[in-house]
Structures are given as structure tokens and as C-alpha cells.
Design a protein around this motif. Sequence first.
Motif, short mmCIF file in Angstrom:
data_model
loop_
_atom_site.label_atom_id
_atom_site.label_comp_id
_atom_site.label_asym_id
_atom_site.label_seq_id
_atom_site.Cartn_x
_atom_site.Cartn_y
_atom_site.Cartn_z
N CYS A 1 0.75 -1.28 0.01
CA CYS A 1 -0.01 -0.06 -0.08
C CYS A 1 0.92 1.18 0.08
O CYS A 1 1.75 1.39 0.84
CB CYS A 1 -1.00 0.02 1.32
N ILE A 2 0.46 2.39 -0.74
CA ILE A 2 1.12 3.82 -0.85
C ILE A 2 0.07 4.55 -0.22
O ILE A 2 -0.93 4.73 -0.90
CB ILE A 2 1.55 3.92 -2.18
N ASN A 3 0.20 5.01 0.76
CA ASN A 3 -0.78 5.82 1.49
C ASN A 3 -0.50 7.51 1.06
O ASN A 3 0.74 7.81 1.08
CB ASN A 3 -0.76 5.71 3.08
N LYS B 1 9.20 6.27 5.13
CA LYS B 1 8.46 7.17 4.76
C LYS B 1 8.69 7.67 3.38
O LYS B 1 7.71 7.82 2.55
CB LYS B 1 8.93 8.43 5.60
N GLU B 2 9.88 7.79 2.75
CA GLU B 2 9.96 8.19 1.32
C GLU B 2 9.54 7.20 0.30
O GLU B 2 9.15 7.40 -1.09
CB GLU B 2 11.53 8.55 0.94
N TYR B 3 9.18 5.71 0.85
CA TYR B 3 8.76 4.76 -0.24
C TYR B 3 7.17 4.77 -0.02
O TYR B 3 6.57 4.37 -1.34
CB TYR B 3 9.47 3.63 0.14
N PRO C 1 3.68 7.92 11.72
CA PRO C 1 3.79 6.89 12.59
C PRO C 1 5.40 6.62 12.87
O PRO C 1 6.06 6.19 11.98
CB PRO C 1 3.05 5.55 12.04
N PRO C 2 5.76 6.55 14.04
CA PRO C 2 7.21 6.54 14.38
C PRO C 2 7.75 5.09 13.74
O PRO C 2 8.62 5.00 13.34
CB PRO C 2 7.16 6.13 15.75
N LYS C 3 6.58 4.15 13.94
CA LYS C 3 7.22 2.80 13.35
C LYS C 3 7.28 2.68 12.04
O LYS C 3 8.13 1.81 11.26
CB LYS C 3 6.03 1.69 13.41
N LEU C 4 6.92 3.81 11.07
CA LEU C 4 7.24 3.74 9.75
C LEU C 4 8.12 4.87 9.22
O LEU C 4 8.36 5.14 7.84
CB LEU C 4 5.69 3.81 9.02
N LYS C 5 8.67 5.65 9.95
CA LYS C 5 9.57 6.90 9.72
C LYS C 5 10.59 6.64 8.73
O LYS C 5 10.84 7.33 7.69
CB LYS C 5 10.10 7.52 10.80
N LYS C 6 11.27 5.46 8.78
CA LYS C 6 12.44 5.23 8.26
C LYS C 6 11.80 4.82 6.61
O LYS C 6 13.00 4.75 5.78
CB LYS C 6 13.32 4.03 8.70
#
Length: 391
Positions: A322-324, A338-340, A331-336
Motif C-alpha cells: 500500500c502507498i498511502n 516514509k519516502e517509499y 507513525p514512528p514505526k514507519l518513519k524510516k
Amino acid sequence: MSKKSKKKIIFIMPPKNWFYGIDHANSNRIIRYFQENKIFDVYKFNDIDIFLKNRLGFKDLLKIIYFYFFFKIQKQKYVFALNSSYILYCNLVFKKRVVNFFSQILNIKCILRWDHLNEQIPNIVESILKKSQFHQVVDYKKFFLEKIDNINFNHYTWQKNEYFCEKNFLENKLELKNLKLRRLDFFFTNERIYNNTLLNKKNDLKKVGLVGIINQPYEQTKEIKNLAILIHDKKKFFEKKYFRNLINYSHYKYSKKKNELMNIENIQFYGLDLSKNKEKILDADNFFSEVSKFFIIINPSNPISLTITPKFYQIFLYGGFCINELPSETPPKLKKLKEYIFYENLNDLKKKIEFFKNNLSVYYSIKQEIYEISKNLKKDTHRIFFDEFIK
């Protein structure tokens, strides 16, 4: 858990035609999970319509009296619903007093799971105002806390952890320090074995799905035209003078975004197209497993929303990608990542789709990583639920 030790609960069912039947299908899924895993002895309450009427007839009163004695004898432990609104609509209004049938008359603990508080609280208050003429209401949140909230309401939300937002994000963003929110989600899905070879590289690279329902764009009226800046302050939804126009603006903007996405070259929509499916609702489990066969699923953000929603993780849990649309809170869990996995605009989205077509190794790597994050979210959700209600 033995049959004797199972706690009796009431599960409030929404009307079948609400929200295109999605909430009704999901409610049945949760109940099925409770029953198949022998967690609760569930009574499905299908009579919410009684409490939605502005005036009660004689037969309605008899029905309420019947339910009062029936539930008193049954001695249920909790009242559940897919979201808090379905419990909070079950009110009786006596002159200037709002009384909830389950929490106050029956004295049962009600598990209120909030989704979008900034939208839900005003809607609940407005439903009550239709039943009785209170003094002029200016602040929906204040009215809710003073007239509706009570000791048997237990407030929960899925937006209480690093999978969705920073700590205390909701309380700070909406100034809800007087509303004690705990973490809870009904992240109950069918068990399946993840297999990243589900994707047929040759055929599926052109298949890009879009999450949700496609409606024609709402008309941009004069009242909603200048609300683009105001909508960023989600507290404004609690103010009566702004609420209705902000909701109309959100619907307008969300529908407009989806229709723009539909016009991107090579997008193949999969979901709920009302013009084609005639409002046929797919079972939630089948929906996520089917939509996850697509190369990429796009999820535009509703302006009402404060964070990403659980469906983002559901898509990865079923092996999808999924691209949101970039949320206001990463979300902190997804920050690394983020660019993808987040896009800022249509041009950015098209670039990301092309990037993943040409870099499948990166695609599979991210897909696997967020699948593992989604699995951990599911485990955490189950642990919190069992610690809260079963132990």
C-alpha cells in the motif's frame, strides 16, 4: 476457556444500510471471531433503530421494557460495538437529561472504540439535539463531556501507539485531556500464510488498485470553498458554526481526490464502485486478500482523518503493498520507510509507482518489512485485548 467461564456480552449491530453495509459486515466478522475462539457468549443487538427515532411509539416503549428485563436477567458483562457511535446512539432523552440505555439504565460497562473523534462526537450530539430542545449548543465537545459521558463509558482508540502516531497525539491535537483514552482495536482477521510469490510479475505490474468507495465529486459550494486552511485545525470540528461545512468540505475533497486518482494511466480500480457493484459489499477478509493480489494499492487520506487507518496494515498483513497519501502525523514505526510508502501529490505517486516497477527487489523488501510490522501490530492488539477483557 470453559463454556461456564465465558463472559456474556452485548454487541450492538449497526443498521445494514449504514456506511454501505461495511460496518455491519465487519461487526459480524468480529462476532464470528469471538464465537469461534470461545471468547464471549455474544448477544447480537439488532434493534438500534428504536433509539434512532425522534419520538417513541407505544410498541417501542414495550420493546425497551422487554429488553430491560431480558438483559437484567442475562447479566451481561460488557457492551461492545464496532465503533463508539453505535452504543452512544442508544440514548433516551428526558427533558434536559440524556440517559444511555446500556450504561446508565442497565448499568453495564460500555466499550467505546473511537475512530475519528472530531467527526463522531458532533454527530452523536446532533442526534440527541433532534430529540430534545436543549439550550443553544456552541461546543459539541463540551456538551458531550457534560451531558453524555458517564462512569460506565470506557474510552478506547486504535490511535494510541507508535504504529499510528506519537504518544498522546490525539489528546494534544484535539485537546482531549479530560477524556481518558486507552488503546484497543478489533484487529481480528482470518489466519493465512503469507507468500510473496502471490504476485504474478508478468501480469500484475499494471494492476494498481484504489482503496474504498468511488463517489462522484461533491459540488464545491461557496460555504466550503475557503475552508482549506481551517480544516488543518481538527478542533474546529467540535464547533457548531464550522462543523457541517467542514464535513461537506471533507467529502468534497476526498471524492475529488479519488476521481483524480482514477484518471491516472494504468490504474485498475478494485473495491466498491457503487455504479458497478450495486452496493454489494465484499466480506472484509475476502476484500483484503483479493485486493492484496494487486501490484500496488493506493490509499488517499480523508481530510477528517488524523492519522493513517488500520486498513493500511491490513493490506500488508494479507501480502499486499500500500502507498498511502502522506498523513499529517507520520507513525514512528514507519518513519524510516516514509519516502517509499507515502506520496505527497499525483506526480509524486506516479514516480513511486514507476520506481517500484523498475526496482522489484526494493518493492519486495519493503513489502516484507511492513508485513512483519503488521504481524507485530496484530499480536500486540490481541495481547492488549486479552489482558483487558479475558484475564
